[in-house]
Design an enzyme around this catalytic site. Structure first.
Site, PDB file in Angstrom:
ATOM      1  N   TYR A  98       0.833  -1.203   0.000  1.00 12.83           N
ATOM      2  CA  TYR A  98       0.000   0.000   0.000  1.00 12.83           C
ATOM      3  C   TYR A  98       0.868   1.255   0.000  1.00 12.83           C
ATOM      4  CZ  TYR A  98      -2.605   3.934   1.765  1.00 12.83           C
ATOM      5  OH  TYR A  98      -3.115   5.201   1.910  1.00 12.83           O
ATOM      6  N   GLY A 108      -4.989   5.919   0.077  1.00 11.93           N
ATOM      7  CA  GLY A 108      -6.321   5.976   0.640  1.00 11.93           C
ATOM      8  C   GLY A 108      -7.298   5.111  -0.126  1.00 11.93           C
ATOM      9  N   ARG A 166     -10.750  28.958  48.777  1.00 10.52           N
ATOM     10  CA  ARG A 166     -10.841  27.757  49.605  1.00 10.52           C
ATOM     11  C   ARG A 166     -10.671  26.478  48.772  1.00 10.52           C
ATOM     12  NH1 ARG A 166     -16.325  25.759  52.201  1.00 10.52           N
ATOM     13  NH2 ARG A 166     -16.902  27.908  51.764  1.00 10.52           N
ATOM     14  N   ASN A 216     -13.006   6.498   3.064  1.00  8.70           N
ATOM     15  CA  ASN A 216     -11.924   5.653   3.564  1.00  8.70           C
ATOM     16  C   ASN A 216     -11.551   6.118   4.971  1.00  8.70           C
ATOM     17  OD1 ASN A 216      -9.635   3.801   3.528  1.00  8.70           O
ATOM     18  ND2 ASN A 216      -8.378   5.622   3.253  1.00  8.70           N
ATOM     19  N   GLN A 217     -11.352   7.429   5.123  1.00 12.70           N
ATOM     20  CA  GLN A 217     -11.088   8.004   6.441  1.00 12.70           C
ATOM     21  C   GLN A 217     -12.438   8.368   7.071  1.00 12.70           C
ATOM     22  OE1 GLN A 217      -8.414  11.333   5.888  1.00 12.70           O
ATOM     23  NE2 GLN A 217      -6.981  10.145   4.662  1.00 12.70           N
TER      24      GLN A 217
END
Length: 514
Positions: free
Chosen positions: A59, A66, A285, A420-421
């Site tokens: 890849y 992608g 406090r 893809n993403q």
């Protein structure tokens, strides 16, 4: 962290946040000469070359990127693929990272590649070292990353600079890379098959920005404790709220540490008696309970960030021992995103705390005898002078903006790149948000610090006031060497800007004995 006069040796072993920040500030680096380290790096690159010679499918090396991963790239075009990757990602917008932030980006990417899982060559690592040591930093736009597949668009500017394209910083000046290379007789680098992907497909930008945020959050926490002590003295508050036995009953370590800092600043007795005024308002406090959240979070924020710094986070990775290519999603910046989202919330709460302290300091209903708005003007001029009135308005505005920006970025995942993403981290946006929130927090801190020092002096001049505790007196004296007491009204913008810069530079050494 190694001695700053010596190069930081990179050999694939773990670095700390402080190491990255030292490189960001100019620390030189050097790759380890150990043959085992160099052989590991070269072995990954040689394995890829062997696969290519055998017509293997990898890849991003023999395929498109992608969603285009099913498209095979002709062998005659493989050498062009890395150039195509950084070219089409050259669409970043927004402001650009500072030179020091760019140095941190290069350092984080280099450290990751030194792990030996990315299939890059020693030549690429040496060229990254050269960029750092020559202080030739890529000009990187801030915007355009969704944080998976890593910081593709901003990191494309690093890849392009290596290849002689786009712009670089030279001694702080922005110049065309090709022009600078020509002047120095440097040939642009030729990316090898996976090196474009290895450079760009990672979390270096979000992680680099996060290291700056971590350091600023750490200092904000310390300074907020000191300001709280100043405020408690100035408003004649109850120092017994920070009693060690009280805090032993709720044993969050950071909360207890913060209480101990305030207690030491106030010289509060270890076994206190009840104060005539039993309970102060929450903003003093409960200060350890607010600041202590940051103190308790700092160690795990560090763990998340240092794990990311010291990880191989591109895709695919190379398993040299097993002789295989591993496809995965280590470019996903979820841990950085979560760290930054939680940091901006915790730090904005400190800004809100200090804003409330400032509101007490200036209000005669709550400051127990101090002048209205902490004005230092003579009584005859009181009607004309308004002290810190506008400063308190400004601090309120900065606080409101910081609180508004605490919406987490990581929950706004977007589906991109042809789905893809389809689940992304938003880590870089979260890191940028965190830095903006910290800037606003530092502005509130500067305002409250300026006013608190005035309040301490005004309190010390009142009849029957206790002596200013030694540590606080020394701090106010040092403060006064640069910032005069506010008598007649004056425009404070320049002083507040200077204070913000000093906070950013960690000007005051705080609680070093711990």
């Amino acid at each position: 962290m190694q001695h700053p006069d010596k190069p930081l040796i990179l050999d694939g072993s773990d670095l700390r946040i402080e190491d990255i920040l030292a490189i960001a500030q100019g620390q030189s680096v050097r790759l380890d000469s150990n043959p085992q380290f160099r052989q590991r790096i070269e072995a990954g690159n040689q394995f890829l070359e062997q696969l290519l010679a055998e017509d293997g499918v990898i890849y991003g090396v023999t395929t498109g990127y992608g969603d285009s991963c099913t498209r095979a790239v002709p062998s005659e075009d493989l050498a062009l693929l890395p150039q195509q990757l950084y070219t089409f990602h050259g669409c970043g917008l927004g402001q650009v990272l500072s030179p020091s932030m760019a140095r941190a980006v290069v350092a984080v990417r280099l450290v990751s590649l030194c792990r030996g899982y990315s299939g890059v060559s020693m030549e690429l690592l040496e060229r990254l070292v050269w960029l750092l040591n020559e202080d030739l930093m890529p000009v990187i736009p801030e915007e355009g990353s969704v944080g998976a597949s890593g910081d593709l668009t901003p990191l494309s500017y690093l890849a392009a600079v290596l290849c002689g394209e786009r712009d670089i910083y030279v001694a702080g000046e922005r110049r065309p890379t090709a022009e600078v290379y020509a002047e120095r007789g440097i040939q642009p680098y030729q990316l090898k098959p996976k090196e474009g992907l290895a450079l760009m497909n990672g979390t270096a930008v979000m992680t680099a920005l996060a290291t700056f945020a971590w350091q600023r959050a750490d200092y904000l926490s310390r300074l907020a404790a000191r300001i709280t002590a100043l405020t408690v003295y100035a408003i004649d508050g109850n120092p017994y709220h920070f009693d060690p036995q009280l805090f032993a009953a709720k044993p969050h370590p950071g909360q207890n540490l913060c209480a101990a800092r305030i207690r030491a600043d106030l010289h509060a007795p270890v076994a206190p008696r009840n104060s005539p005024r039993l309970q102060d308002r929450y903003s003093t406090r409960c200060a350890p309970h607010v600041i202590g959240v940051v103190e308790d979070a700092l160690p795990w924020w560090r763990q998340f960030l240092e794990n990311e710094i010291n990880s191989a986070n591109d895709n695919p990775l190379i398993d040299i021992e097993a002789g295989r290519v591993m496809h995965g999603g280590h470019f996903y910046g979820g841990h950085v995103a979560f760290t930054m989202d939680s940091m901006k919330q915790a730090c904005a709460n400190i800004a809100d705390l200090l804003d409330r302290q400032l509101a007490q300091l200036v209000d005669t209903r709550f400051n127990h005898g101090l002048p209205s708005n902490l004005s230092g003007a003579e009584p005859a001029r009181a009607a004309l002078n308004h002290g810190y009135k506008a400063v308190q308005i400004g601090a309120s505005a900065w606080t409101a903006e910081a609180l508004k920006l605490t919406m987490p970025a990581s929950v706004f995942s977007r589906s991109t790149e042809c789905h893809n993403q389809d689940k992304v981290s938003m880590g870089t946006i979260a890191a940028r948000d965190a830095l903006r929130v910290l800037t606003l927090c530092e502005q509130v801190t500067a305002a409250t610090l300026h006013a608190a020092c005035q309040g301490v002096e005004l309190r010390s001049q009142l009849p029957d006031s206790p002596e200013v505790p030694e540590q606080l007196a020394a701090f106010v004296a040092e403060f006064r060497q640069q910032f005069p007491r506010l008598g007649e009204d004056r425009a404070l913008e320049a002083e507040l800007r200077q204070l913000c810069q000093q906070i950013l530079d960690r000007h005051w050494r705080l609680y070093d004995a711990e």
